[in-house]
Design a protein around this motif. Sequence first.
Motif, PDB file in Angstrom:
ATOM      1  N   UNK A  63       0.831  -1.210   0.000  1.00  0.00           N
ATOM      2  CA  UNK A  63       0.000   0.000   0.000  1.00  0.00           C
ATOM      3  C   UNK A  63       0.861   1.254   0.000  1.00  0.00           C
ATOM      4  N   UNK A  64       1.938   1.251   0.779  1.00  0.00           N
ATOM      5  CA  UNK A  64       2.807   2.425   0.865  1.00  0.00           C
ATOM      6  C   UNK A  64       3.513   2.702  -0.464  1.00  0.00           C
ATOM      7  N   UNK A  65       4.066   1.656  -1.059  1.00  0.00           N
ATOM      8  CA  UNK A  65       4.742   1.825  -2.351  1.00  0.00           C
ATOM      9  C   UNK A  65       3.757   2.204  -3.444  1.00  0.00           C
ATOM     10  N   UNK A  66       2.564   1.654  -3.366  1.00  0.00           N
ATOM     11  CA  UNK A  66       1.551   1.968  -4.368  1.00  0.00           C
ATOM     12  C   UNK A  66       1.123   3.429  -4.264  1.00  0.00           C
ATOM     13  N   UNK A  67       1.067   3.952  -3.053  1.00  0.00           N
ATOM     14  CA  UNK A  67       0.760   5.373  -2.869  1.00  0.00           C
ATOM     15  C   UNK A  67       1.804   6.248  -3.560  1.00  0.00           C
ATOM     16  N   UNK A  68       3.066   5.889  -3.369  1.00  0.00           N
ATOM     17  CA  UNK A  68       4.133   6.659  -3.994  1.00  0.00           C
ATOM     18  C   UNK A  68       4.047   6.573  -5.513  1.00  0.00           C
ATOM     19  N   UNK A  69       3.743   5.388  -6.008  1.00  0.00           N
ATOM     20  CA  UNK A  69       3.616   5.209  -7.455  1.00  0.00           C
ATOM     21  C   UNK A  69       2.446   6.022  -7.998  1.00  0.00           C
ATOM     22  N   UNK A  70       1.343   6.061  -7.272  1.00  0.00           N
ATOM     23  CA  UNK A  70       0.200   6.869  -7.695  1.00  0.00           C
ATOM     24  C   UNK A  70       0.588   8.335  -7.832  1.00  0.00           C
ATOM     25  N   UNK A  71       1.373   8.827  -6.882  1.00  0.00           N
ATOM     26  CA  UNK A  71       1.773  10.233  -6.925  1.00  0.00           C
ATOM     27  C   UNK A  71       2.658  10.532  -8.128  1.00  0.00           C
ATOM     28  N   UNK A  72       3.335   9.509  -8.633  1.00  0.00           N
ATOM     29  CA  UNK A  72       4.260   9.707  -9.746  1.00  0.00           C
ATOM     30  C   UNK A  72       3.563   9.672 -11.105  1.00  0.00           C
ATOM     31  N   UNK A  73       2.373   9.083 -11.159  1.00  0.00           N
ATOM     32  CA  UNK A  73       1.675   8.969 -12.445  1.00  0.00           C
ATOM     33  C   UNK A  73       0.391   9.770 -12.487  1.00  0.00           C
ATOM     34  N   UNK A  74       0.137  10.558 -11.445  1.00  0.00           N
ATOM     35  CA  UNK A  74      -1.036  11.423 -11.454  1.00  0.00           C
ATOM     36  C   UNK A  74      -2.331  10.736 -11.087  1.00  0.00           C
ATOM     37  N   UNK A  75      -2.264   9.573 -10.420  1.00  0.00           N
ATOM     38  CA  UNK A  75      -3.479   8.878  -9.994  1.00  0.00           C
ATOM     39  C   UNK A  75      -3.951   9.433  -8.656  1.00  0.00           C
ATOM     40  N   UNK A  76      -5.242   9.302  -8.401  1.00  0.00           N
ATOM     41  CA  UNK A  76      -5.804   9.757  -7.126  1.00  0.00           C
ATOM     42  C   UNK A  76      -5.284   8.880  -6.001  1.00  0.00           C
ATOM     43  N   UNK A  77      -4.736   9.507  -4.964  1.00  0.00           N
ATOM     44  CA  UNK A  77      -4.139   8.739  -3.873  1.00  0.00           C
ATOM     45  C   UNK A  77      -5.156   7.894  -3.136  1.00  0.00           C
ATOM     46  N   UNK A  78      -6.399   8.376  -3.045  1.00  0.00           N
ATOM     47  CA  UNK A  78      -7.420   7.643  -2.298  1.00  0.00           C
ATOM     48  C   UNK A  78      -8.180   6.628  -3.111  1.00  0.00           C
ATOM     49  N   UNK A  79      -7.846   6.481  -4.383  1.00  0.00           N
ATOM     50  CA  UNK A  79      -8.549   5.546  -5.252  1.00  0.00           C
ATOM     51  C   UNK A  79      -7.669   4.329  -5.546  1.00  0.00           C
ATOM     52  N   UNK A  80      -8.282   3.177  -5.792  1.00  0.00           N
ATOM     53  CA  UNK A  80      -7.486   1.980  -6.109  1.00  0.00           C
ATOM     54  C   UNK A  80      -6.780   2.118  -7.457  1.00  0.00           C
ATOM     55  N   UNK A  81      -5.641   1.465  -7.575  1.00  0.00           N
ATOM     56  CA  UNK A  81      -4.883   1.453  -8.826  1.00  0.00           C
ATOM     57  C   UNK A  81      -4.408   0.026  -9.075  1.00  0.00           C
ATOM     58  N   UNK A  82      -4.864  -0.542 -10.170  1.00  0.00           N
ATOM     59  CA  UNK A  82      -4.488  -1.909 -10.528  1.00  0.00           C
ATOM     60  C   UNK A  82      -3.327  -1.872 -11.513  1.00  0.00           C
TER      61      UNK A  82
END
Length: 414
Positions: free
Chosen positions: A224-243
């Motif tokens: 979850x922590x690494x995925x949050x960082x990855x979301x911030x790098x690609x412009x995804x919403x931090x509070x939304x799931x990312x597959x």
Amino acid sequence: MNGKRILAMLLSAAMTLTLSVCTVWADGDDSDTVIAADEAQPDSEGTLSFGNLRTRMLDNYYPLLALQESIDDLENRDYEWRAEDLRDNLNMIASAQWAMISMSPLATELNSYDAMKTQYQSMREQFDDIRSGKTQKEDEDALRQYRNAQNQAVAAGESLYIAVCDMTARSVALDRQIAQLDRTVEELELRYQLGQVSELLVEQAKSGRAQAVSGRMTLNMNIDTCLLQLKSMVGAELGEPLELGPLPKVTDAQLAEMSLEEDLERAMAASYELFDAKKQLDDFQKNTYDKVIDSIGSNEKRFEVSQVKHGLQALKYNYENTLLTYELNFRTLYAQIKDCAQIVETKRVVLSAQEKVYASAALKYEQGEISANALADASDELESAKDAVSDAERELFSKYRSYFWAVEYGILNG
């Protein structure tokens, strides 16, 4: 299930929990090709593919957006216009100075005159640097540095992407291991009631399961922590799931296209690390060594001369060592890729054999010759063999991707 096998299972669980959660490469998939970013299809909502990672980082990652502004500034500079503008300003200052002197011979003693003189000298240096090409060369060097930083950031993003995939695969393996431990605990409790095993063995099994569950919780937190960082790098919403999409595989054709000597030459030519090491050597020789020698001669008994000569020689050794280390690492990486490829093939052979073992166990179960737990154990062994293939494919992909970054961009980390 005998006591030795139970203890071996518990040791296996402990070893799994000690695996690093920051390993770089992820679970493989059924894809047979590495998809280039410009060939990948746009990601659907809530998903991210490996092929689109670079594009989405360049479009959404704020540090890269800021870096791109610096790149755009350098690429769009009009040196001819700048030189003409400086020439006009120099003429204006010179005219103003002449006017002041014409009105009063004492004008050269005024602060305003000194300020104009300083400004004139500064602009003249800028003008001369442009006409000589020095400014253009410095901007080209800065542009190369910015682009290297850009590529380093994207490479780091790839590592993070693959780390998330890898940890996810390990979490799935832990789920299977916990289910196996559940069966073990259930069996041991029954055998304890029958007086066949000790209470200590039951407690050991329960302790192993508790450790596995705890390890899975920590692993999922890291995901979850690494995925949050990855979301911030690609412009995804931090509070939304990312597959995350599956990783591609290295093909036989890609392995066959590798050419050690040619690829090494390309990598060294593209390397900013080697370029910067050479630049530091050249700058020291031009701006320090040559000036000292031209100024006071080459008598090594003089402190300044001895100092710059030894300094220059040290930089030469450092540069040669940088070249040697780079080549050593590249050749090692090439050899590792070839070894990883043969390991993949070996693991696939083992998997094929394990599939036959499972098929035999399934037949025996249908005939009532083995228990459901024994069949489940055979299934777990089959899944472990599949994991071994996936692990080998991930390692091959890891090394090949490092090779790609080295050949295409000169980046050879680690």
